[in-house]
Write a protein that holds these residues in place. Sequence first.
Motif, short mmCIF file in Angstrom:
data_model
loop_
_atom_site.label_atom_id
_atom_site.label_comp_id
_atom_site.label_asym_id
_atom_site.label_seq_id
_atom_site.Cartn_x
_atom_site.Cartn_y
_atom_site.Cartn_z
N GLU B 50 0.83 -1.20 0.00
CA GLU B 50 0.00 0.00 0.00
C GLU B 50 0.87 1.26 0.00
O GLU B 50 0.63 2.18 -0.77
CB GLU B 50 -0.92 0.01 1.22
CG GLU B 50 -1.77 1.26 1.29
CD GLU B 50 -2.88 1.17 2.33
OE1 GLU B 50 -3.19 0.05 2.78
OE2 GLU B 50 -3.45 2.22 2.68
N ALA B 52 3.92 1.44 -1.00
CA ALA B 52 4.61 1.47 -2.28
C ALA B 52 3.74 2.15 -3.34
O ALA B 52 4.22 2.99 -4.10
CB ALA B 52 4.96 0.04 -2.73
N PHE B 53 2.45 1.80 -3.36
CA PHE B 53 1.53 2.42 -4.31
C PHE B 53 1.43 3.93 -4.05
O PHE B 53 1.44 4.73 -4.97
CB PHE B 53 0.13 1.80 -4.19
CG PHE B 53 -0.13 0.68 -5.16
CD1 PHE B 53 -0.35 0.94 -6.51
CD2 PHE B 53 -0.17 -0.64 -4.73
CE1 PHE B 53 -0.60 -0.09 -7.40
CE2 PHE B 53 -0.42 -1.68 -5.62
CZ PHE B 53 -0.64 -1.40 -6.95
N ARG B 54 1.33 4.31 -2.77
CA ARG B 54 1.20 5.73 -2.43
C ARG B 54 2.44 6.51 -2.86
O ARG B 54 2.33 7.62 -3.40
CB ARG B 54 0.99 5.90 -0.93
CG ARG B 54 -0.40 5.47 -0.49
CD ARG B 54 -0.67 5.90 0.96
NE ARG B 54 -2.09 5.91 1.23
CZ ARG B 54 -2.64 5.39 2.33
NH1 ARG B 54 -1.86 4.85 3.24
NH2 ARG B 54 -3.94 5.44 2.50
#
Lengths: 74, 74
Positions: B50, B52-54
Motif C-alpha cells: 500500500e 509502495a503504491f502511495r
Amino acid sequence: MGGKRSAITNTVKAHRSDKGLSQAKLADAAGVTRQTIIAMEQGRYAPSLELAFRLAHVLETPIEELFQFEPEWE
Amino acid sequence: MGGKRSAITNTVKAHRSDKGLSQAKLADAAGVTRQTIIAMEQGRYAPSLELAFRLAHVLETPIEELFQFEPEWE
DNA sequence: ATGAAATGTAAAGTATACTTTACAATACTA
DNA sequence: TAGTATTGTAAAGTATACTTTACATTTCAT
C-alpha cells in the motif's frame, strides 16, 4: 458478513487459474504458505511488497495489473 | 556494521530529491511518519504494498522503477 | 458413489512494518 | 555565526503480514 478488507484488491485468483495453478502450487512457487494465498485472494490482507514482486514474477504479470490500490478508503 | 537489509531496494531518495521534497513532506503526502521514510530510504525495511503504491503516486514513478526486488537473498 | 485433490475456516504464535516520542547531528540561509 | 530546516539515531509500543497446525467443505476423476 465479511470482516475488514484491505485498501488493495487483486486479481491473483484469476491469473492463477489462467496458469492452471492450485493455491498450493502458487504458494510453493512464491515461497509462502497456502494460508497466505487464501487470505490474500479473499482480500483479508494485502501482501508485502516482496510477495507482490514474487507473485508478479510467477504469474508473469506486472504488479500494477495484479494489484489495484483504492485510495478512497476510510 | 549495518544491520539487516531487506531483499527490496529502492530509489526513493533520488526521486524525492528530484521533486525537491523533504522527508517530512514526502511522509505527509504519503500519509506516514518521517521515521517510516527514513527507515525505508536506508533499506532497513521494505514498505508495505500500500505504501509502495502511495509513494509511486506521489513521486509519479512506476512501482517497478521505484523498487527493485533482489531474488538472490539468503 | 467413492476417494482424492482443491479450497476453506479457525486460532494461536512469530516477524516485521509503522507509530510515537525525544533528542542529536548536519546542512542551509540570513 | 546564529538560527532554522533537514536528516539521523534510539527505543518501546501497536498493527498486521505470514506461519503452523488441524480439521471441514467442495470439486473432480474414476
